[in-house]
Write a protein that holds these residues in place. Structure first.
Motif, PDB file in Angstrom:
ATOM      1  N   PHE A  45       0.830  -1.203   0.000  1.00 36.05           N
ATOM      2  CA  PHE A  45       0.000   0.000   0.000  1.00 36.05           C
ATOM      3  C   PHE A  45       0.865   1.252   0.000  1.00 36.05           C
ATOM      4  CE2 PHE A  45      -2.055   3.464   2.270  1.00 36.05           C
ATOM      5  CZ  PHE A  45      -3.179   3.655   1.477  1.00 36.05           C
ATOM      6  N   GLU A  46       1.876   1.292   0.865  1.00 40.80           N
ATOM      7  CA  GLU A  46       2.744   2.471   0.944  1.00 40.80           C
ATOM      8  C   GLU A  46       3.492   2.692  -0.365  1.00 40.80           C
ATOM      9  OE1 GLU A  46       5.047   1.681   4.442  1.00 40.80           O
ATOM     10  OE2 GLU A  46       3.428   2.322   5.773  1.00 40.80           O
ATOM     11  N   GLU A  47       3.959   1.614  -0.981  1.00 44.68           N
ATOM     12  CA  GLU A  47       4.646   1.726  -2.270  1.00 44.68           C
ATOM     13  C   GLU A  47       3.701   2.303  -3.331  1.00 44.68           C
ATOM     14  OE1 GLU A  47       6.259  -1.286  -5.658  1.00 44.68           O
ATOM     15  OE2 GLU A  47       6.726  -1.821  -3.579  1.00 44.68           O
ATOM     16  N   MET A  48       2.482   1.798  -3.366  1.00 41.31           N
ATOM     17  CA  MET A  48       1.488   2.284  -4.317  1.00 41.31           C
ATOM     18  C   MET A  48       1.168   3.755  -4.056  1.00 41.31           C
ATOM     19  SD  MET A  48      -2.449   1.039  -4.872  1.00 41.31           S
ATOM     20  CE  MET A  48      -2.919   1.773  -3.316  1.00 41.31           C
ATOM     21  N   HIS A  49       1.034   4.111  -2.779  1.00 41.79           N
ATOM     22  CA  HIS A  49       0.712   5.485  -2.398  1.00 41.79           C
ATOM     23  C   HIS A  49       1.827   6.439  -2.816  1.00 41.79           C
ATOM     24  CE1 HIS A  49      -1.184   8.674  -0.150  1.00 41.79           C
ATOM     25  NE2 HIS A  49      -0.060   8.890   0.501  1.00 41.79           N
ATOM     26  N   HIS A  50       3.084   6.060  -2.588  1.00 44.32           N
ATOM     27  CA  HIS A  50       4.216   6.905  -2.984  1.00 44.32           C
ATOM     28  C   HIS A  50       4.262   7.067  -4.502  1.00 44.32           C
ATOM     29  CE1 HIS A  50       5.745   7.376   0.996  1.00 44.32           C
ATOM     30  NE2 HIS A  50       5.937   6.080   1.166  1.00 44.32           N
ATOM     31  N   ARG A  51       3.995   5.996  -5.218  1.00 42.20           N
ATOM     32  CA  ARG A  51       3.986   6.051  -6.685  1.00 42.20           C
ATOM     33  C   ARG A  51       2.902   7.007  -7.175  1.00 42.20           C
ATOM     34  NH1 ARG A  51       2.617   0.901  -8.237  1.00 42.20           N
ATOM     35  NH2 ARG A  51       4.501   0.200  -7.221  1.00 42.20           N
ATOM     36  N   GLU A  52       1.715   6.952  -6.562  1.00 43.35           N
ATOM     37  CA  GLU A  52       0.619   7.849  -6.948  1.00 43.35           C
ATOM     38  C   GLU A  52       0.977   9.302  -6.662  1.00 43.35           C
ATOM     39  OE1 GLU A  52      -2.979   6.522  -5.096  1.00 43.35           O
ATOM     40  OE2 GLU A  52      -3.098   4.739  -6.353  1.00 43.35           O
ATOM     41  N   GLN A  53       1.648   9.555  -5.527  1.00 42.30           N
ATOM     42  CA  GLN A  53       2.077  10.914  -5.210  1.00 42.30           C
ATOM     43  C   GLN A  53       3.058  11.426  -6.260  1.00 42.30           C
ATOM     44  OE1 GLN A  53       3.462  10.296  -1.133  1.00 42.30           O
ATOM     45  NE2 GLN A  53       1.969  11.814  -0.462  1.00 42.30           N
ATOM     46  N   LEU A  54       3.990  10.580  -6.672  1.00 42.91           N
ATOM     47  CA  LEU A  54       4.956  10.955  -7.692  1.00 42.91           C
ATOM     48  C   LEU A  54       4.252  11.301  -8.996  1.00 42.91           C
ATOM     49  CD1 LEU A  54       7.849  11.233  -8.790  1.00 42.91           C
ATOM     50  CD2 LEU A  54       7.786   8.774  -9.262  1.00 42.91           C
ATOM     51  N   TYR A  55       3.298  10.475  -9.415  1.00 49.18           N
ATOM     52  CA  TYR A  55       2.558  10.738 -10.648  1.00 49.18           C
ATOM     53  C   TYR A  55       1.785  12.058 -10.550  1.00 49.18           C
ATOM     54  CZ  TYR A  55       3.582   6.011 -12.320  1.00 49.18           C
ATOM     55  OH  TYR A  55       4.203   4.876 -12.743  1.00 49.18           O
ATOM     56  N   ARG A  56       1.206  12.345  -9.387  1.00 47.61           N
ATOM     57  CA  ARG A  56       0.495  13.610  -9.189  1.00 47.61           C
ATOM     58  C   ARG A  56       1.439  14.795  -9.355  1.00 47.61           C
ATOM     59  NH1 ARG A  56      -1.432  12.462  -4.094  1.00 47.61           N
ATOM     60  NH2 ARG A  56      -2.491  10.564  -4.579  1.00 47.61           N
ATOM     61  N   GLU A  57       2.620  14.695  -8.730  1.00 49.31           N
ATOM     62  CA  GLU A  57       3.606  15.773  -8.839  1.00 49.31           C
ATOM     63  C   GLU A  57       4.078  15.951 -10.281  1.00 49.31           C
ATOM     64  OE1 GLU A  57       4.616  17.936  -6.504  1.00 49.31           O
ATOM     65  OE2 GLU A  57       3.245  17.028  -5.064  1.00 49.31           O
ATOM     66  N   LEU A  58       4.271  14.854 -10.985  1.00 53.60           N
ATOM     67  CA  LEU A  58       4.674  14.938 -12.395  1.00 53.60           C
ATOM     68  C   LEU A  58       3.580  15.591 -13.235  1.00 53.60           C
ATOM     69  CD1 LEU A  58       6.406  11.485 -12.890  1.00 53.60           C
ATOM     70  CD2 LEU A  58       7.501  13.736 -12.952  1.00 53.60           C
ATOM     71  N   GLU A  59       2.337  15.258 -12.955  1.00 58.18           N
ATOM     72  CA  GLU A  59       1.228  15.864 -13.691  1.00 58.18           C
ATOM     73  C   GLU A  59       1.173  17.368 -13.458  1.00 58.18           C
ATOM     74  OE1 GLU A  59      -3.574  15.280 -14.392  1.00 58.18           O
ATOM     75  OE2 GLU A  59      -2.634  14.350 -12.648  1.00 58.18           O
ATOM     76  N   ILE A  60       1.361  17.797 -12.217  1.00 59.37           N
ATOM     77  CA  ILE A  60       1.377  19.225 -11.897  1.00 59.37           C
ATOM     78  C   ILE A  60       2.507  19.916 -12.653  1.00 59.37           C
ATOM     79  CG2 ILE A  60       1.854  20.888 -10.056  1.00 59.37           C
ATOM     80  CD1 ILE A  60       0.346  18.911  -8.162  1.00 59.37           C
ATOM     81  N   SER A  61       3.673  19.294 -12.655  1.00 62.32           N
ATOM     82  CA  SER A  61       4.823  19.867 -13.350  1.00 62.32           C
ATOM     83  C   SER A  61       4.573  19.975 -14.849  1.00 62.32           C
ATOM     84  CB  SER A  61       6.077  19.026 -13.103  1.00 62.32           C
ATOM     85  OG  SER A  61       6.379  19.001 -11.733  1.00 62.32           O
ATOM     86  N   GLU A  62       4.009  18.927 -15.430  1.00 62.16           N
ATOM     87  CA  GLU A  62       3.718  18.957 -16.863  1.00 62.16           C
ATOM     88  C   GLU A  62       2.692  20.036 -17.193  1.00 62.16           C
ATOM     89  OE1 GLU A  62       2.616  14.925 -17.730  1.00 62.16           O
ATOM     90  OE2 GLU A  62       4.711  14.304 -17.962  1.00 62.16           O
ATOM     91  N   ASN A  63       1.699  20.219 -16.332  1.00 66.03           N
ATOM     92  CA  ASN A  63       0.711  21.277 -16.548  1.00 66.03           C
ATOM     93  C   ASN A  63       1.356  22.659 -16.447  1.00 66.03           C
ATOM     94  OD1 ASN A  63      -1.407  19.516 -17.019  1.00 66.03           O
ATOM     95  ND2 ASN A  63      -2.043  19.463 -14.874  1.00 66.03           N
ATOM     96  N   ASP A  64       2.296  22.818 -15.522  1.00 69.06           N
ATOM     97  CA  ASP A  64       3.020  24.090 -15.408  1.00 69.06           C
ATOM     98  C   ASP A  64       3.809  24.375 -16.679  1.00 69.06           C
ATOM     99  OD1 ASP A  64       2.042  24.564 -12.890  1.00 69.06           O
ATOM    100  OD2 ASP A  64       3.888  23.995 -11.830  1.00 69.06           O
ATOM    101  N   ILE A  65       4.461  23.360 -17.221  1.00 68.35           N
ATOM    102  CA  ILE A  65       5.234  23.532 -18.457  1.00 68.35           C
ATOM    103  C   ILE A  65       4.300  23.919 -19.597  1.00 68.35           C
ATOM    104  CG2 ILE A  65       6.598  22.310 -20.201  1.00 68.35           C
ATOM    105  CD1 ILE A  65       7.805  20.688 -17.816  1.00 68.35           C
TER     106      ILE A  65
END
Length: 86
Positions: A45-65
């Protein structure tokens, strides 16, 4: 491959716990032939949760770009040096 077990198998908690820890895949629990619950180990669960957080941060970054909310590396480093007296 995902494991599917009937809800009556939850009576053997030690066996279910062992199943959860042997695999990083979730265990799907059925009740009367229909999906009812999903079980997984805390580590999975923790591994999945960390992966989802990373994807969220990447999405925010891509939207900023895409939105043009960027600046040059020289500008950013200059601000860091100024803010921290480097």
């Amino acid at each position: 491959m995902p494991q599917i077990i009937p809800i009556k198998d939850l009576k053997d908690t030690a066996k279910v716990s062992e199943m959860c820890h042997k695999s990083s895949d979730p265990i799907f629990v059925t009740k009367n032939g229909y999906g009812d619950m999903v079980l997984m180990s805390m580590e999975a669960f923790e591994e999945m949760h960390h992966r989802e957080q990373l994807y969220r941060e990447l999405e925010i970054s891509e939207n900023d770009i895409r939105g043009g909310k960027t600046r040059s590396a020289r500008e950013a480093l200059s601000d860091v040096r100024e803010n921290y007296g480097l």
